[in-house]
Write a protein that holds these residues in place. Structure first.
Motif, PDB file in Angstrom:
ATOM      1  N   VAL A 154      -3.719   4.460  -0.929  1.00  0.00           N
ATOM      2  CA  VAL A 154      -4.531   4.835   0.225  1.00  0.00           C
ATOM      3  C   VAL A 154      -4.554   6.357   0.241  1.00  0.00           C
ATOM      4  O   VAL A 154      -3.508   6.994   0.362  1.00  0.00           O
ATOM      5  N   GLU A 175       0.846  -1.186   0.000  1.00  0.00           N
ATOM      6  CA  GLU A 175       0.000   0.000   0.000  1.00  0.00           C
ATOM      7  C   GLU A 175       0.883   1.239   0.000  1.00  0.00           C
ATOM      8  O   GLU A 175       1.953   1.258   0.616  1.00  0.00           O
ATOM      9  N   PRO A 197      -9.096   3.003   0.096  1.00  0.00           N
ATOM     10  CA  PRO A 197      -9.372   3.619   1.397  1.00  0.00           C
ATOM     11  C   PRO A 197      -9.102   5.122   1.361  1.00  0.00           C
ATOM     12  O   PRO A 197      -8.222   5.591   0.628  1.00  0.00           O
ATOM     13  N   TYR A 247      -8.890   8.691   4.063  1.00  0.00           N
ATOM     14  CA  TYR A 247      -8.870   9.208   5.423  1.00  0.00           C
ATOM     15  C   TYR A 247      -8.917  10.737   5.368  1.00  0.00           C
ATOM     16  O   TYR A 247      -8.059  11.359   4.736  1.00  0.00           O
ATOM     17  N   ASN A 255     -10.192  10.338  -4.307  1.00  0.00           N
ATOM     18  CA  ASN A 255     -11.198   9.497  -3.653  1.00  0.00           C
ATOM     19  C   ASN A 255     -12.583   9.684  -4.263  1.00  0.00           C
ATOM     20  O   ASN A 255     -13.503   8.912  -3.974  1.00  0.00           O
ATOM     21  N   GLU A 277      -4.124   3.180  11.081  1.00  0.00           N
ATOM     22  CA  GLU A 277      -5.275   2.350  10.729  1.00  0.00           C
ATOM     23  C   GLU A 277      -4.891   1.268   9.723  1.00  0.00           C
ATOM     24  O   GLU A 277      -5.338   0.119   9.836  1.00  0.00           O
ATOM     25  N   ARG A 278      -4.042   1.599   8.750  1.00  0.00           N
ATOM     26  CA  ARG A 278      -3.635   0.578   7.775  1.00  0.00           C
ATOM     27  C   ARG A 278      -2.793  -0.499   8.444  1.00  0.00           C
ATOM     28  O   ARG A 278      -2.877  -1.680   8.095  1.00  0.00           O
TER      29      ARG A 278
END
Length: 379
Positions: A99, A76, A336, A338, A327, A121-122
């Motif tokens: 990400v 990632e 994902p 954030y 995103n 979080e990842r």
């Protein structure tokens, strides 16, 4: 079309043909040669660092930067969401997954808070840390690199700077592109300077630069025949295009200075228009090249960026929406994200104004007056 005001038109310096003619005279019409070497040297002197590798595009520079950082399938990579797709596409080239991290309101670049949230979080979700962080200096505005690098260092994640729009910009007295492990530049036709199409990778050491050169010339081993032990790429800048760059480098300081003057003139033009805010340097630590001058307008006025863009287009003035965040792009729908939606809010209430160094003061004022007239009608 001669009276059209373009967003960022190429601005030649006058000596480009000298370098191009030298390439043809010596038959260096190949992806190597003296113009390439000289262009790299000019960039190194300007940036205050060695180890620049001239490439065919800024996207190629980002791709090779990821390769040099060991990004591979299954990894990632954290990437700024508010950017052009070329910042994220090379992650997919490597079979890795992006990400996306939101922006903060001061610079419009990667939010340090959202970055740390994404990292932790990842790690919790995947059991491993992201392999790299791609930070973008959007529209020439430096990101908050001290905070971002501190977070990256804390977790041991290398940073690749996307300085495609930031040649000449400085953060805390250092040129953008020289702050992370690697840096990528672009010389597309609409950038501060151009090679008609091209880019460069800024490397941390001479050894890294040699490794990058090996990879971008098809990873051919030193044998009397073509022999390859690794996958390579055909990413080297041509000697002819580098000749354009050599001529452009002679006027680079003037081009950066002119973009800053244009930004200053826009600020002056809009000083009495509270509904329009010109994006500027947050503090003295930031010194943007203002590749593009960007504005935000009050959403309560009831018009969209497209309404304003169409109005300017009717007056033969080219403008452009801010980048649609990654995103929000269908191709990255499963990635994902954030953040708190800062980039999306910017996208929905901003516009890029004509900013090319070739513009006259009168043309800049014409653009500003057109925006002001449109806003006045919507009050």
């Amino acid at each position: 079309m001669s009276n059209r005001i373009f967003l960022s038109f190429p601005h030649l310096g006058g000596h480009e043909m000298h370098w191009i003619e030298e390439a043809f005279k010596e038959s260096w019409v190949v992806p190597l040669g003296p113009n390439v070497d000289h262009f790299e040297h000019q960039l190194e002197e300007y940036l205050g660092c060695g180890n620049v590798v001239a490439l065919s595009a800024g996207t190629a520079a980002l791709h090779i930067g990821l390769v040099m950082l060991g990004v591979d399938a299954g990894d990632e990579v954290i990437c700024q969401s508010f950017t052009f797709s070329a910042s994220a596409n090379p992650v997919k080239y490597q079979g890795a997954s992006p990400v996306f991290v939101d922006s903060e309101a001061d610079t419009w670049n990667m939010s340090p808070e959202a970055l740390e949230e994404a990292i932790t979080e990842r790690k919790r979700v995947t059991g491993k840390l992201p392999k790299a962080i791609v930070v973008v200096h959007l529209y020439g505005m430096p990101a908050k690199m001290n905070e971002i690098l501190a977070i990256a260092d804390r977790y041991g994640i290398p940073v690749l700077e996307d300085a495609a729009e930031a040649l000449g910009s400085e953060y805390c007295g250092r040129k953008c592109g020289t702050l992370g492990r690697y840096g990528a530049l672009s010389f597309n036709g609409n950038k501060i300077i151009t090679t008609s199409g091209g880019g460069a990778l800024i490397c941390p050491t001479a050894e890294a630069a040699e490794r990058a050169k090996f990879l971008v010339t098809q990873a051919r081993e030193a044998m009397p025949y073509y022999y390859h032990k690794e996958i390579g790429y055909n990413y080297r800048l041509s000697n002819v295009s580098a000749g354009i760059g050599c001529g452009q480098m002679e006027v680079l300081p003037e081009r950066v200075a002119r973009r800053r003057q244009i930004h200053k003139l826009y600020v002056e033009c809009f000083k009495d228009v509270p509904e329009v805010r010109v994006h500027g340097n947050p503090t003295a630590d930031f010194d943007s090249n203002f590749w593009l001058t960007t504005i935000l307008f009050d959403p309560q006025l009831g018009f969209t960026p497209e309404d304003l863009r169409q109005h300017l287009a009717s007056l033969n003035i080219e403008s452009r929406w801010l980048w649609r965040p990654m995103n929000m792009q269908p191709v990255f729908a499963d990635a994902p994200f954030y953040g708190d939606g800062t980039a999306e809010r910017l996208f929905n209430s901003g516009l890029c104004l004509p900013s090319g160094s070739i513009l006259t003061d009168d043309e800049v004022v014409t653009v500003a007056e057109a925006v002001k007239a449109f806003v006045k009608l919507r009050r």
